[in-house]
Design a protein around this motif. Sequence first.
Motif, short mmCIF file in Angstrom:
data_model
loop_
_atom_site.label_atom_id
_atom_site.label_comp_id
_atom_site.label_asym_id
_atom_site.label_seq_id
_atom_site.Cartn_x
_atom_site.Cartn_y
_atom_site.Cartn_z
N VAL A 1 37.16 36.51 43.47
CA VAL A 1 37.67 36.62 42.14
C VAL A 1 37.38 37.82 41.18
O VAL A 1 36.17 38.66 41.29
CB VAL A 1 36.49 35.44 41.38
N PRO A 2 38.24 38.53 40.66
CA PRO A 2 38.46 39.66 40.16
C PRO A 2 37.25 39.68 38.88
O PRO A 2 37.12 38.82 38.20
CB PRO A 2 39.75 39.98 39.40
N PRO A 3 36.65 40.71 38.58
CA PRO A 3 35.60 40.66 37.39
C PRO A 3 36.04 40.45 36.06
O PRO A 3 35.19 39.87 35.50
CB PRO A 3 35.05 42.20 37.52
N HIS A 4 37.25 40.43 35.88
CA HIS A 4 37.79 40.29 34.57
C HIS A 4 37.71 38.82 34.34
O HIS A 4 37.81 38.14 33.29
CB HIS A 4 38.99 41.08 34.00
N MET A 5 37.84 38.14 35.43
CA MET A 5 37.95 36.41 35.37
C MET A 5 36.50 36.14 35.14
O MET A 5 36.55 34.97 34.87
CB MET A 5 38.66 35.77 36.50
N GLY B 1 34.47 37.42 33.02
CA GLY B 1 34.02 38.26 31.89
C GLY B 1 33.43 39.46 31.81
O GLY B 1 32.82 40.04 30.88
N ASP B 2 33.36 40.15 33.34
CA ASP B 2 32.73 41.39 33.56
C ASP B 2 33.84 42.52 33.33
O ASP B 2 34.67 42.89 34.14
CB ASP B 2 32.22 41.39 34.82
N VAL B 3 34.06 43.01 32.03
CA VAL B 3 35.33 43.86 31.94
C VAL B 3 34.76 45.13 31.63
O VAL B 3 35.44 46.12 30.98
CB VAL B 3 36.21 43.29 30.64
N GLU B 4 33.63 45.44 31.96
CA GLU B 4 33.00 46.67 31.78
C GLU B 4 33.83 47.79 32.59
O GLU B 4 33.68 48.91 32.06
CB GLU B 4 31.65 46.73 31.96
N GLY C 1 46.33 47.59 35.41
CA GLY C 1 44.84 47.30 35.35
C GLY C 1 44.70 45.59 35.64
O GLY C 1 44.78 45.02 36.47
N ILE C 2 44.81 44.84 34.53
CA ILE C 2 44.32 43.66 34.90
C ILE C 2 45.31 42.58 35.19
O ILE C 2 45.15 41.78 35.93
CB ILE C 2 43.87 42.93 33.43
N GLU C 3 46.59 43.01 34.84
CA GLU C 3 47.67 42.18 35.48
C GLU C 3 47.87 42.36 37.19
O GLU C 3 48.19 41.38 37.41
CB GLU C 3 48.95 42.81 34.80
N GLN C 4 47.58 43.52 37.26
CA GLN C 4 47.63 43.83 38.95
C GLN C 4 46.44 43.00 39.71
O GLN C 4 46.50 42.59 40.69
CB GLN C 4 47.72 45.30 39.24
N GLN C 5 45.22 43.11 38.94
CA GLN C 5 44.10 42.26 39.50
C GLN C 5 44.33 41.09 39.65
O GLN C 5 44.04 40.34 40.57
CB GLN C 5 42.93 42.59 38.64
N SER C 6 45.04 40.34 38.49
CA SER C 6 45.26 38.91 38.76
C SER C 6 46.24 38.74 39.57
O SER C 6 46.35 37.63 40.42
CB SER C 6 45.84 38.34 37.23
N LEU C 7 47.43 39.43 39.89
CA LEU C 7 48.31 39.49 40.86
C LEU C 7 47.55 39.46 42.28
O LEU C 7 48.05 38.70 43.38
CB LEU C 7 49.53 40.27 40.66
#
Length: 87
Positions: free
Chosen positions: A48-52, A54-57, A65-71
């Motif tokens: 699971v990517p960190p932003h999912m 809540g770790d957005v540090e 960034g986040i779009e590619q991590q989600s993909l």
Amino acid sequence: HEGFDNSHRIGVMEGGAKWEKTTLSPADAQFLEVYKMTRAEIAGIYGVPPHMIGDVERSTSWGSGIEQQSLGYVIYSLMPWLTRMER
């Protein structure tokens, strides 16, 4: 006790004011750091990517960034499971 001229002078607490600590002790700060690492490691185990969680540090929302991590999460973590279930 405010302003540049009064900085580094002794503050006097009047009228029954009480001192409250506003910083963390070194032990509490260390606990928070260990807790943060534990969350990131658990997320890594499950892919699971960190932003999912809540770790957005260390994440970025710019460009890829986040779009590619989600993909990447969908392609590399979910798709193998979804393909197995579909078969």
